[in-house]
Scaffold this motif. Structure first.
Motif, mmCIF file in Angstrom:
data_model
loop_
_atom_site.group_PDB
_atom_site.id
_atom_site.type_symbol
_atom_site.label_atom_id
_atom_site.label_comp_id
_atom_site.label_asym_id
_atom_site.label_seq_id
_atom_site.Cartn_x
_atom_site.Cartn_y
_atom_site.Cartn_z
ATOM 1 N N ALA A 14 0.824 -1.214 0.000
ATOM 2 C CA ALA A 14 0.000 0.000 0.000
ATOM 3 C C ALA A 14 0.856 1.261 0.000
ATOM 4 N N SER A 19 2.405 0.163 -4.231
ATOM 5 C CA SER A 19 1.080 0.244 -4.871
ATOM 6 C C SER A 19 1.203 0.260 -6.389
ATOM 7 N N ASN A 43 -4.739 3.063 2.078
ATOM 8 C CA ASN A 43 -5.754 2.334 1.317
ATOM 9 C C ASN A 43 -6.011 2.972 -0.037
#
Length: 338
Positions: A14, A19, A43
């Motif tokens: 994340a 990511s 997130n």
């Protein structure tokens, strides 16, 4: 590259680089699991692929959680680490030292779960600092675990990364796991925070800081490498390197902080009336750039993004996701937060 049907774990998935790697792996057909404690990951970094991945939250220094996270995986990309920009790694050496425990716990868990392949996100900070005062391209063989005095890493963070490489080689030798380490050179791009050089300079320019503050004399150089070039190198290393050795991922160009600032000023259409060169601030080594010969020969990898193209993409993301008044108000906090 095709990872169709492969079960792939990305630790620190994340985070900024993590990511982007997750997105690339999903696009390549992988079944991706992310393990993150969300101390710096977000997130929202995974919004584009959230419905296509599995996310498990926990501390990978916990052997139980690490065993759970690595269970059933075909590959592990280990990016999780306590890290930040130059100011962070200078101020929090003990935090960075915990990466040694983290790396060993993840490698041991993966090996005991019979994961066949592990790729470790190492760092250019693993290179000896004394050879980075002149413009000497850094080659992988400038670090040796077999020669007396063959290592002299950059602060505790660099030593931890170097020990991570050594540890992974040991797991390769003992357990037969296919292993590779990628020495990442000054990555930047969308989703990076303001504690790192390029985003810090963007934040100051976007906030129209006067006088504009540059740490050092601005002539220190790095080989600023766009994040999607880094993720491609990680995936190629996982495919092509099995013996636990390391490979560089960075542009071979010496780019000064002053040059980066000029590109940012041009893209924003703003420039300061005065620049304050803060020579009392930590700046690390004087010059750093990668020799990419090994990456070219083993992986067929060369960086695709120019500095101008990478900064334009990153700046577009930054001004879209940050309100100018918020950056102005919180600038000092943003520049030092992880």
């Amino acid at each position: 590259m095709s990872f169709v049907g492969e079960r792939v774990l990305v630790t620190g998935g994340a985070s900024f680089i993590g990511s982007h790697l997750v997105e690339d792996l999903v696009a390549a057909g992988a079944d991706v699991r992310v393990a993150d404690d969300f101390s710096s990951g977000r997130n929202e970094n995974l919004t584009a692929v959230w419905d296509d991945i599995e996310v498990v939250e926990g501390d990978l220094k916990d052997p139980f959680f690490a065993r759970k996270a690595t269970e059933g995986m075909d590959r592990v990309f280990h990016l999780a680490a306590d890290h930040g920009g130059r100011g962070y790694i200078s101020k929090y050496p003990a935090n960075c030292a915990t990466n040694m425990a983290l790396d060993n716990t993840v490698f041991e868990a993966a090996a005991k779960n019979d994961v066949p392949k592990i790729t470790f996100a190492s760092s250019a900070c693993a290179y000896p600092t004394d050879i980075q005062q002149e413009r000497t391209p850094l080659r992988e063989d400038m670090i040796s675990f077999d020669v007396r005095g063959g290592a002299f890493a950059d602060e505790t963070y660099g030593w931890a990364k170097l020990m991570g490489e050594l540890s992974l080689r040991a797991f390769h030798e003992q357990y037969g796991v296919d292993a590779s380490s990628v020495r990442i050179f000054t990555a930047y791009g969308p989703r990076e925070n303001e504690s790192h050089a390029v985003i810090a300079l963007m934040a100051k320019a976007y906030a129209e800081q006067e006088p504009f503050q540059i740490w050092g004399d601005g002539e220190q150089t790095r080989n600023f490498t766009y994040v999607n070039d880094i993720t491609r190198a990680l995936m190629l290393a996982s495919e092509h390197i099995t013996d636990g050795s390391a490979v560089n991922a960075g542009v071979p160009d010496y780019i000064s902080i002053n040059e980066v600032c000029e590109v940012i000023f041009d893209k924003l259409g703003w420039r300061p009336d005065e620049i304050d060169y803060m020579t009392d601030k930590p700046v690390g080594v004087k010059h750093r750039a990668a020799d990419t010969t090994r990456a070219e020969e083993l992986l067929g990898w060369t960086p695709e993004y120019s500095l101008e193209a990478g900064i334009e993409r990153t700046l577009d993301w930054y001004v879209t996701h940050r309100k100018k008044e918020d950056v102005r108000r919180d600038l000092e906090t943003l520049l030092t937060s992880r």
